[in-house]
Design an enzyme around this catalytic site. Structure first.
Site, PDB file in Angstrom:
ATOM      1  CG  PHE A 239      -1.844   1.218   1.248  1.00 53.01           C
ATOM      2  CD1 PHE A 239      -3.085   1.146   0.642  1.00 53.01           C
ATOM      3  CD2 PHE A 239      -1.467   2.401   1.857  1.00 53.01           C
ATOM      4  CE1 PHE A 239      -3.934   2.246   0.634  1.00 53.01           C
ATOM      5  CE2 PHE A 239      -2.313   3.503   1.858  1.00 53.01           C
ATOM      6  CZ  PHE A 239      -3.548   3.420   1.250  1.00 53.01           C
ATOM      7  CG  ASP A 345       5.528   3.868   1.765  1.00 52.00           C
ATOM      8  OD1 ASP A 345       5.491   4.554   2.810  1.00 52.00           O
ATOM      9  OD2 ASP A 345       4.517   3.661   1.069  1.00 52.00           O
ATOM     10  CE  LYS A 376      -0.526   5.713   7.746  1.00 53.18           C
ATOM     11  NZ  LYS A 376      -1.909   6.174   7.914  1.00 53.18           N
ATOM     12  CB  THR A 401       0.110  26.380  -3.923  1.00 48.13           C
ATOM     13  OG1 THR A 401      -0.489  26.565  -5.198  1.00 48.13           O
ATOM     14  CG2 THR A 401      -0.046  27.653  -3.098  1.00 48.13           C
TER      15      THR A 401
END
Length: 517
Positions: A239, A345, A376, A401
């Site tokens: 994931f 990751d 997280k 931005t």
């Protein structure tokens, strides 16, 4: 503003946190009567010796309190009200954060639960942490919040100092640069972009070689050569997020991917180990070798050549799947051999959860990852890197931005300082050993209920398979515990870094009540 002032009231000397908790939940016993001003001052200044043996939140609830069913009547009213204007079908519980403290999460009905899920592995140092409250009320934070710098064009004057004293102070080995982002999915997608630009820059002949007119024009039509046929290799049951690029590398559950167009990118098998590990050493080694061979084949034969491989140290959403350090060492060797980047990751595993600040530290790599993504528990997001060639050769190629959020960077700095002050990575390692041993004892007593226990030596990053997982998660709330699942049948633990042995005892007692029923 009113809710913020109520929260900030914890730092006012007139009324203790314990008194406020007593007023809200009259039946709950408290661990102590420490006034918040004392706790806050200690959090700001005092070094703590052997902190992991002492309560980190002396005025934390002594244990769970269950006053109604969950959700109770007040929560049901709030959920119905919210459902008129907002999606609530994934709602776990309606939370009162002003009444949540330390390891305990509260609802609107006076229920107080021990949180071993930390929302979604995303709360690092406790609810309403006094040190974070001090950081939140600092002039730096106020300026970052109300001025919200557009970091690419108008970075604030002290941005370098914030980065160096915060997130770069805990940068993984081999990474001395960072690109900040807004969320974990965003961090991964930016890492993918960096990988593609790096690979094409190599193929083009270096950062000083200009784009051709054909590349420029074709890119606007999503066509070759400006839009090249390349890919990111990920792993089955992995994931990596829900945006378009990250979703193409997510392989955990169909519900995430249905109806969404995806890139034609490869997936390799992730090792499915057998437990207990010591009883299946040879089989597991063969399984890991099979998966490494599959990775190498895909890197060399896939029709859209991968520019990078992305991997989680522990596949979390996909079922808490582990692999050995040898597997990851082999993966690093293969990516180097074929001149492909390795992206680790650490969105869920990072920031101390596994008993190391970064989970990949368990691998003892001689050659560090090319990029490490995070979010997280960091309360912000981005990716670390070391190779200057991963910085795009022209401005506006990695740009939006906000390009992160200085307010969240300041929050991460406060989290880092709290982790260091309280020695929370060491606490997590030691508490994790204690918790794992307790679960192992329960697994021996209830072998049908706790299967494939995994996460030994990985801090509190522990999971097991349950034949009635959803029932366990539901009944856990009835005994005052908030817990989560992953994959098809795994129960996963994701407590905060302030989770201690006494909390482990409460959790283990509650779990036995559930599985013995």
């Amino acid at each position: 503003m009113a809710s913020f002032l109520r929260t900030a009231g914890r730092v006012q000397p007139a009324l203790s946190t314990a008194a406020r908790f007593s007023a809200r939940v009259p039946t709950r016993a408290l661990a102590s009567q420490t006034p918040p001003r004392q706790a806050t001052a200690a959090a700001a200044r005092a070094p703590v010796a052997d902190a992991y043996e002492q309560p980190f939140f002396p005025d934390e609830p002594a244990g769970p309190v269950i006053r109604t069913a969950i959700p109770g009547p007040e929560s049901k009213k709030a959920i119905a009200y919210l459902d008129r204007i907002y999606e609530t079908r994934s709602l776990n519980m309606m939370t009162n954060y002003q009444n949540s403290y330390g390891n305990y999460i509260a609802d609107l009905d006076g229920n107080v639960l021990l949180d071993v899920y930390a929302q979604i592995a995303s709360i690092p140092v406790g609810y309403s942490n006094p040190s974070l409250m001090l950081a939140a009320t600092s002039p730096e934070m106020v300026s970052a919040l109300i001025n919200r710098p557009a970091m690419g064009n108008f970075p604030q004057h002290d941005w370098a100092e914030i980065l160096e004293t915060g997130m770069l102070s805990v940068a993984p080995k081999g990474c001395d640069k960072v690109f900040t982002a807004l969320a974990g999915s965003d961090a991964n997608e930016l890492a993918y972009k960096a990988a593609f630009m790096w690979k094409r820059q190599q193929q083009r002949g270096g950062p000083n070689v200009e784009f051709t007119e054909e590349e420029i024009n074709s890119s606007m039509n999503n066509a070759l050569p400006g839009s090249p046929d390349m890919s990111i290799l990920s792993f089955k049951t992995g994931f990596h997020g829900r945006l378009f690029g990250s979703l193409s590398t997510t392989r955990s559950k169909p519900i995430h991917k249905l109806d969404i167009p995806a890139f034609d990118w490869p997936q390799a098998s992730f090792p499915m180990l057998k437990y207990p590990l010591e009883e299946h050493a040879q089989e597991n080694a063969q399984e890991e070798q099979r998966c490494l061979e599959e990775v190498e084949k895909l890197l060399t034969t896939y029709h859209n050549p991968p520019a990078a491989v992305i991997v989680e140290p522990v596949q979390s959403e996909g079922g808490d799947n582990h692999a050995s350090p040898a597997f990851f060492q082999g993966l690093r060797a293969i990516t180097r051999k074929h001149d492909v980047l390795l992206i680790v990751d650490e969105v869920q595993t990072g920031v101390g959860a596994t008993g190391k600040f970064w989970a990949h530290e368990h691998w003892n790599l001689q050659d560090p990852p090319d990029m490490v993504t995070f979010s997280k528990k960091a309360q912000t997001a981005g990716y670390y890197f070391g190779n200057p060639e991963l910085r795009p050769n022209k401005p506006y190629r990695q740009f939006n931005t906000w390009m992160g959020d200085p307010a969240r960077a300041l929050c991460f700095r406060a989290i880092i300082r709290e982790i260091e002050r309280l020695n929370l990575v060491q606490n997590t390692a030691e508490t994790g050993d204690y918790l794992y041993n307790g679960l192992a004892s329960l697994a021996q007593k209830y072998p049908k209920e706790i299967q494939n226990l995994r996460g030994k030596g990985q801090g509190t990053f522990i999971a097991w398979d349950s034949p009635r997982r959803d029932e366990v998660l539901r009944k856990a709330k009835e005994v005052g515990i908030n817990i989560g699942g992953s994959g098809a049948g795994a129960v996963r633990l994701r407590p905060m870094l302030i989770f201690q042995k006494r909390h482990s005892d409460i959790f283990l007692e509650g779990l036995e009540k559930i599985i013995s029923a």
